[in-house]
Design a protein around this motif. Sequence first.
Motif, PDB file in Angstrom:
ATOM      1  N   LYS A   1       0.821  -1.206   0.000  1.00 35.28           N
ATOM      2  CA  LYS A   1       0.000   0.000   0.000  1.00 35.28           C
ATOM      3  C   LYS A   1       0.858   1.261   0.000  1.00 35.28           C
ATOM      4  O   LYS A   1       1.822   1.375   0.753  1.00 35.28           O
ATOM      5  CB  LYS A   1      -0.925  -0.006   1.218  1.00 35.28           C
ATOM      6  CG  LYS A   1      -1.908   1.133   1.265  1.00 35.28           C
ATOM      7  CD  LYS A   1      -2.800   1.016   2.484  1.00 35.28           C
ATOM      8  CE  LYS A   1      -3.795   2.173   2.568  1.00 35.28           C
ATOM      9  NZ  LYS A   1      -4.649   2.063   3.781  1.00 35.28           N
TER      10      LYS A   1
ATOM     11  N   ARG B   1      -6.981   6.510   2.359  1.00 28.85           N
ATOM     12  CA  ARG B   1      -8.051   5.724   1.762  1.00 28.85           C
ATOM     13  C   ARG B   1      -8.069   5.956   0.256  1.00 28.85           C
ATOM     14  O   ARG B   1      -8.442   7.036  -0.213  1.00 28.85           O
ATOM     15  CB  ARG B   1      -9.402   6.104   2.370  1.00 28.85           C
ATOM     16  CG  ARG B   1     -10.537   5.190   1.946  1.00 28.85           C
ATOM     17  CD  ARG B   1     -11.821   5.559   2.673  1.00 28.85           C
ATOM     18  NE  ARG B   1     -12.920   4.676   2.317  1.00 28.85           N
ATOM     19  CZ  ARG B   1     -13.144   3.497   2.873  1.00 28.85           C
ATOM     20  NH1 ARG B   1     -12.332   3.046   3.809  1.00 28.85           N
ATOM     21  NH2 ARG B   1     -14.166   2.757   2.497  1.00 28.85           N
TER      22      ARG B   1
ATOM     23  N   CYS C   1      -9.108   5.184  -3.791  1.00 31.20           N
ATOM     24  CA  CYS C   1     -10.306   4.821  -4.538  1.00 31.20           C
ATOM     25  C   CYS C   1     -10.176   3.382  -5.041  1.00 31.20           C
ATOM     26  O   CYS C   1      -9.090   2.952  -5.444  1.00 31.20           O
ATOM     27  CB  CYS C   1     -10.482   5.778  -5.719  1.00 31.20           C
ATOM     28  SG  CYS C   1     -11.949   5.439  -6.724  1.00 31.20           S
ATOM     29  N   ASN C   2     -11.275   2.665  -5.014  1.00 30.79           N
ATOM     30  CA  ASN C   2     -11.301   1.308  -5.548  1.00 30.79           C
ATOM     31  C   ASN C   2     -11.568   1.398  -7.053  1.00 30.79           C
ATOM     32  O   ASN C   2     -12.697   1.244  -7.515  1.00 30.79           O
ATOM     33  CB  ASN C   2     -12.389   0.494  -4.854  1.00 30.79           C
ATOM     34  CG  ASN C   2     -12.248  -0.993  -5.095  1.00 30.79           C
ATOM     35  OD1 ASN C   2     -11.157  -1.544  -5.081  1.00 30.79           O
ATOM     36  ND2 ASN C   2     -13.364  -1.662  -5.313  1.00 30.79           N
ATOM     37  N   SER C   3     -10.515   1.681  -7.829  1.00 29.72           N
ATOM     38  CA  SER C   3     -10.646   1.907  -9.268  1.00 29.72           C
ATOM     39  C   SER C   3     -10.844   0.591 -10.006  1.00 29.72           C
ATOM     40  O   SER C   3     -10.237  -0.420  -9.667  1.00 29.72           O
ATOM     41  CB  SER C   3      -9.401   2.616  -9.808  1.00 29.72           C
ATOM     42  OG  SER C   3      -9.134   3.807  -9.097  1.00 29.72           O
ATOM     43  N   HIS C   4     -11.669   0.626 -11.053  1.00 30.17           N
ATOM     44  CA  HIS C   4     -11.949  -0.565 -11.855  1.00 30.17           C
ATOM     45  C   HIS C   4     -11.168  -0.531 -13.159  1.00 30.17           C
ATOM     46  O   HIS C   4     -11.147   0.490 -13.854  1.00 30.17           O
ATOM     47  CB  HIS C   4     -13.443  -0.683 -12.170  1.00 30.17           C
ATOM     48  CG  HIS C   4     -14.263  -1.110 -10.997  1.00 30.17           C
ATOM     49  ND1 HIS C   4     -14.587  -0.258  -9.964  1.00 30.17           N
ATOM     50  CD2 HIS C   4     -14.809  -2.311 -10.674  1.00 30.17           C
ATOM     51  CE1 HIS C   4     -15.300  -0.916  -9.065  1.00 30.17           C
ATOM     52  NE2 HIS C   4     -15.455  -2.153  -9.467  1.00 30.17           N
TER      53      HIS C   4
ATOM     54  N   GLU D   1     -15.525  -5.822  -6.778  1.00 27.01           N
ATOM     55  CA  GLU D   1     -14.157  -6.318  -6.606  1.00 27.01           C
ATOM     56  C   GLU D   1     -13.527  -6.813  -7.904  1.00 27.01           C
ATOM     57  O   GLU D   1     -12.380  -7.251  -7.919  1.00 27.01           O
ATOM     58  CB  GLU D   1     -14.146  -7.464  -5.591  1.00 27.01           C
ATOM     59  CG  GLU D   1     -15.002  -8.652  -6.016  1.00 27.01           C
ATOM     60  CD  GLU D   1     -14.932  -9.825  -5.058  1.00 27.01           C
ATOM     61  OE1 GLU D   1     -14.028  -9.859  -4.199  1.00 27.01           O
ATOM     62  OE2 GLU D   1     -15.783 -10.726  -5.176  1.00 27.01           O
TER      63      GLU D   1
ATOM     64  N   THR E   1      -9.910  -4.631  -9.917  1.00 23.77           N
ATOM     65  CA  THR E   1      -9.735  -3.338  -9.253  1.00 23.77           C
ATOM     66  C   THR E   1      -8.286  -3.109  -8.832  1.00 23.77           C
ATOM     67  O   THR E   1      -7.503  -4.040  -8.702  1.00 23.77           O
ATOM     68  CB  THR E   1     -10.629  -3.241  -8.002  1.00 23.77           C
ATOM     69  OG1 THR E   1     -10.297  -4.316  -7.101  1.00 23.77           O
ATOM     70  CG2 THR E   1     -12.095  -3.336  -8.382  1.00 23.77           C
TER      71      THR E   1
ATOM     72  N   LYS F   1      -5.888  -0.014  -6.302  1.00 26.13           N
ATOM     73  CA  LYS F   1      -5.973   1.112  -5.367  1.00 26.13           C
ATOM     74  C   LYS F   1      -4.635   1.862  -5.357  1.00 26.13           C
ATOM     75  O   LYS F   1      -3.749   1.568  -4.565  1.00 26.13           O
ATOM     76  CB  LYS F   1      -6.321   0.617  -3.963  1.00 26.13           C
ATOM     77  CG  LYS F   1      -7.692  -0.023  -3.863  1.00 26.13           C
ATOM     78  CD  LYS F   1      -8.006  -0.472  -2.448  1.00 26.13           C
ATOM     79  CE  LYS F   1      -9.398  -1.081  -2.353  1.00 26.13           C
ATOM     80  NZ  LYS F   1      -9.739  -1.507  -0.983  1.00 26.13           N
TER      81      LYS F   1
ATOM     82  N   ARG G   1      -9.801   9.410  -4.834  1.00 28.70           N
ATOM     83  CA  ARG G   1     -11.127   9.434  -5.435  1.00 28.70           C
ATOM     84  C   ARG G   1     -11.295  10.627  -6.376  1.00 28.70           C
ATOM     85  O   ARG G   1     -11.944  10.530  -7.416  1.00 28.70           O
ATOM     86  CB  ARG G   1     -12.189   9.471  -4.335  1.00 28.70           C
ATOM     87  CG  ARG G   1     -13.606   9.284  -4.840  1.00 28.70           C
ATOM     88  CD  ARG G   1     -14.561   9.091  -3.687  1.00 28.70           C
ATOM     89  NE  ARG G   1     -14.223   7.925  -2.893  1.00 28.70           N
ATOM     90  CZ  ARG G   1     -14.562   6.682  -3.212  1.00 28.70           C
ATOM     91  NH1 ARG G   1     -15.237   6.446  -4.333  1.00 28.70           N
ATOM     92  NH2 ARG G   1     -14.231   5.673  -2.431  1.00 28.70           N
TER      93      ARG G   1
END
Length: 349
Positions: free
Chosen positions: A25, A38, A40-43, A79, A82, A84, A88
């Motif tokens: 991370k 935190r 963003c949970n990018s796709h 999920e 994805t 991170k 955001r």
Amino acid sequence: MTNEKIIELRKEYSRIISKSKQQAKKSECLWCGKKITRFCNSHSVPQCVLKNIDLDGKLDYFNSMLNLPLINEDKGLGEAGTFKLICRGCDSKIFMDYEDLTKLESQPTEVMLEEIALKNVLMMLNKRYFEIELYHNLEKEYNMPYPYEVKQEANVLDERDFWLDFLRIKEMRSSSGEPKSTYKMFFWKKLGYVIPIAFQGLVTLYGDLEGNLITDTYNTSEDIIVKHMHVCMFPLETSSVVFAFYHEDDTEYDNFAEQFNKLEEDEQLAVLSYIVYGYCEDMLFAKKFPHRTWIINKVRDTFMETAEIWAFDKEHAEYQKKLKLKQLKNRDKEFPCIIAKKFAVKKST
């Protein structure tokens, strides 16, 4: 293997995966440099595309073919594919041109290609950051030799190459006026049906359609910069688009593109389908489409043979090297084309 043993192994697998992800991370957004906790949970593939083939919010991925007991066979929309690495705010802005179904109906602009390439590179950087920590933990905790030393060496070089690609795209995005360089889209096709696969990814070809070397992915010399192309397969609401492109400076792909464009359209689609199965693992599938079980069984052997996960010894790695060079030239012409009309998703009425 007993159910108790599988449960035990799944717990251990989850532990080391979670540990490696935490270690990998970052503390800053890779795009803007802002310190964040935190991400963003990018796709990798826009959710607006994935929703065209999901079933009750679920999609199949590579383990629907491999059936590895330690991981699930499907994934939820939240999920699926994805990464991170960015905040955001950046995620909502730097991909906005192409994450629009109406825009995807037409040939993508240069800006859209840059956004797609950027997301693909971020996805691969995320993987390498994670894998470097994972293989470090595997070596430390389990004292496993090959392929971990070899894989770690390749991971470090990959990270460098993807980072150089990232910097190139960032320069392209920040330049004012005429861009210094652009992407070359050598194929784009709109299909009048909904394909059962969603894919957006970076592909590194080893050999071209005539068996000539494109980029030596097995050469661990620091002088070798590995180059890539990009492939997209987007199911839309009532149609689909399939396209492929690469950066104009990556001339290693010029011969492949020329060979590819001499093929009939049906064969072009078949080649792209074969490339996704032979070189990638981030494809996402509808859980329900015509001949689903048949196609999974037909492509399983090819996927398992070419997937890097199966190179457990040096001899197998050398075998893969020879196989990869001639892989496209000697491809099975009867290999199922997942983006052919006969496999199209039938929409509920």
